[in-house]
Design a protein around this motif. Structure first.
Motif, PDB file in Angstrom:
ATOM      1  N   LEU A   1     -35.359 -19.449  -8.111  1.00 14.99           N
ATOM      2  CA  LEU A   1     -34.936 -18.636  -9.251  1.00 14.99           C
ATOM      3  C   LEU A   1     -35.063 -19.420 -10.555  1.00 14.99           C
ATOM      4  O   LEU A   1     -35.407 -18.860 -11.598  1.00 14.99           O
ATOM      5  CB  LEU A   1     -33.493 -18.158  -9.047  1.00 14.99           C
ATOM      6  N   GLN A   2     -34.775 -20.721 -10.498  1.00 20.07           N
ATOM      7  CA  GLN A   2     -34.942 -21.549 -11.695  1.00 20.07           C
ATOM      8  C   GLN A   2     -36.410 -21.671 -12.078  1.00 20.07           C
ATOM      9  O   GLN A   2     -36.758 -21.657 -13.268  1.00 20.07           O
ATOM     10  CB  GLN A   2     -34.337 -22.935 -11.466  1.00 20.07           C
TER      11      GLN A   2
ATOM     12  N   LEU B   1     -31.213 -17.175 -15.432  1.00 20.57           N
ATOM     13  CA  LEU B   1     -31.765 -17.703 -14.169  1.00 20.57           C
ATOM     14  C   LEU B   1     -31.683 -19.219 -14.088  1.00 20.57           C
ATOM     15  O   LEU B   1     -31.304 -19.782 -13.051  1.00 20.57           O
ATOM     16  CB  LEU B   1     -33.227 -17.256 -14.025  1.00 20.57           C
TER      17      LEU B   1
ATOM     18  N   ILE C   1     -38.737 -19.473 -11.474  1.00 17.75           N
ATOM     19  CA  ILE C   1     -39.084 -18.179 -12.073  1.00 17.75           C
ATOM     20  C   ILE C   1     -38.559 -18.107 -13.502  1.00 17.75           C
ATOM     21  O   ILE C   1     -39.248 -17.637 -14.425  1.00 17.75           O
ATOM     22  CB  ILE C   1     -38.500 -17.025 -11.231  1.00 17.75           C
ATOM     23  N   GLY C   2     -37.324 -18.615 -13.712  1.00 19.96           N
ATOM     24  CA  GLY C   2     -36.733 -18.626 -15.047  1.00 19.96           C
ATOM     25  C   GLY C   2     -37.532 -19.460 -16.028  1.00 19.96           C
ATOM     26  O   GLY C   2     -37.726 -19.066 -17.194  1.00 19.96           O
TER      27      GLY C   2
ATOM     28  N   PHE D   1     -28.420 -20.382 -11.691  1.00 22.60           N
ATOM     29  CA  PHE D   1     -28.924 -20.506 -10.334  1.00 22.60           C
ATOM     30  C   PHE D   1     -29.576 -21.859 -10.066  1.00 22.60           C
ATOM     31  O   PHE D   1     -30.379 -22.002  -9.189  1.00 22.60           O
ATOM     32  CB  PHE D   1     -29.923 -19.381 -10.039  1.00 22.60           C
TER      33      PHE D   1
ATOM     34  N   LEU E   1     -33.028 -13.487 -20.117  1.00 20.27           N
ATOM     35  CA  LEU E   1     -33.142 -13.463 -18.664  1.00 20.27           C
ATOM     36  C   LEU E   1     -33.434 -14.860 -18.118  1.00 20.27           C
ATOM     37  O   LEU E   1     -32.837 -15.284 -17.118  1.00 20.27           O
ATOM     38  CB  LEU E   1     -34.239 -12.494 -18.232  1.00 20.27           C
ATOM     39  N   SER E   2     -34.325 -15.596 -18.778  1.00 22.43           N
ATOM     40  CA  SER E   2     -34.672 -16.949 -18.291  1.00 22.43           C
ATOM     41  C   SER E   2     -33.482 -17.890 -18.403  1.00 22.43           C
ATOM     42  O   SER E   2     -33.267 -18.735 -17.531  1.00 22.43           O
ATOM     43  CB  SER E   2     -35.856 -17.503 -19.089  1.00 22.43           C
TER      44      SER E   2
END
Length: 287
Positions: free
Chosen positions: A117-118, A283, A120-121, A287, A279-280
């Motif tokens: 998740l990080q 994340l 992706i962030g 997370f 959002l980033s």
């Protein structure tokens, strides 16, 4: 986390001051050099250890601030040249996208672990920086001029990675103000040499507005570095997460302040960038 927030606010204030330079017709180069002198002075006031040539040369990080100070001036001028040749958007994106370099170095050199998740962030952060930075309809880069944004990208990344390295390997808590001051002292000295060479052809004129502008810029400029190093030392988050949050939050808050203070208008892409930035941050931080 408090140090990271203070670093973001300090860096955002820098962009606000830069905008005010344009409003009050302040000469950027001279204000920048004044700002480095002010930032150096602030650091010396905060440092409570011995200050002397022998104290400095005995530090294991002695050469670091010298190189970083020169880089500060060089990258600033490269950013200005990039803005002139390829546009402001290209210079802005090249600078902010450089967050990828310290993020990768944190994982490769220091074995930092990132969750999916990080990751992706962080990828969303790069897209967010790109979208939020676009102030023109499209970004066009002359292939011959591609070297300029590439140098800005690499140089900005090297600066952040170097700060990360010295914090990780060499600095103690007490030395942070001194280290930060020496970076700005080196930048100021490099700037004085530059304008000294320039003065051979064009006599220098002291302008009070430039000095006031430099003072207004110097204080937040110092604390942007000081608090960033403090945030890295806090070990609450990985350096990869800190650099991502720092850069994306700066872009987001600078955009918001641009709207509130200077009535700037955002395109749908800009708003999309702000949304992705939020959002980033969620994340990467949670997370």
């Amino acid at each position: 986390m408090v140090y990271l927030i203070l670093s973001v606010l300090s860096s955002t204030l820098i962009f606000v001051v830069f905008k005010l330079f344009d409003v009050f017709k302040i000469q950027t180069l001279y204000a920048i050099i004044t700002n480095y002198v002010v930032a150096c002075t602030v650091g010396f006031f905060l440092y409570d250890g011995p200050v002397g040539i022998s104290d400095l040369t005995n530090k294991s990080w002695f050469i670091g601030p010298i190189v970083l100070g020169v880089l500060f001036i060089v990258i600033f001028n490269l950013m200005a040249k990039t803005a002139q040749v390829s546009g402001v958007s290209v210079a802005s994106v090249a600078t902010k996208m450089s967050l990828a370099i310290p993020v990768v170095m944190g994982v490769v050199l220091y074995g930092e672990h990132l969750s999916w998740l990080q990751i992706i962030g962080i990828l969303l952060a790069l897209v967010a920086v790109y979208l939020a930075s676009i102030k023109e309809k499209s970004i066009r880069i002359n292939r011959k001029a591609l070297i300029l944004p590439l140098l800005v990208f690499l140089g900005s990344g090297v600066i952040d990675t170097s700060i990360q390295y010295f914090e990780e390997v060499h600095l103690t808590d007490q030395e942070i103000p001194f280290f930060s001051s020496m970076i700005f002292a080196s930048a100021a000295l490099t700037g004085f040499i530059f304008i000294g060479m320039k003065a051979v052809k064009t006599p220098l004129k002291i302008n009070l507005k430039n000095i006031v502008g430099g003072i207004a810029l110097g204080v937040p400029n110092y604390f942007s570095i000081y608090f960033l190093i403090r945030a890295l030392r806090a070990d609450i988050l990985s350096s990869a997460a800190i650099f991502t949050l720092n850069n994306v939050a700066i872009v987001m808050f600078s955009t918001i302040f641009g709207i509130l203070l200077f009535k700037e208008r955002l395109s749908p892409k800009n708003w999309g960038g702000v949304a992705l930035a939020i959002l980033s941050i969620i994340l990467v931080a949670l997370f």
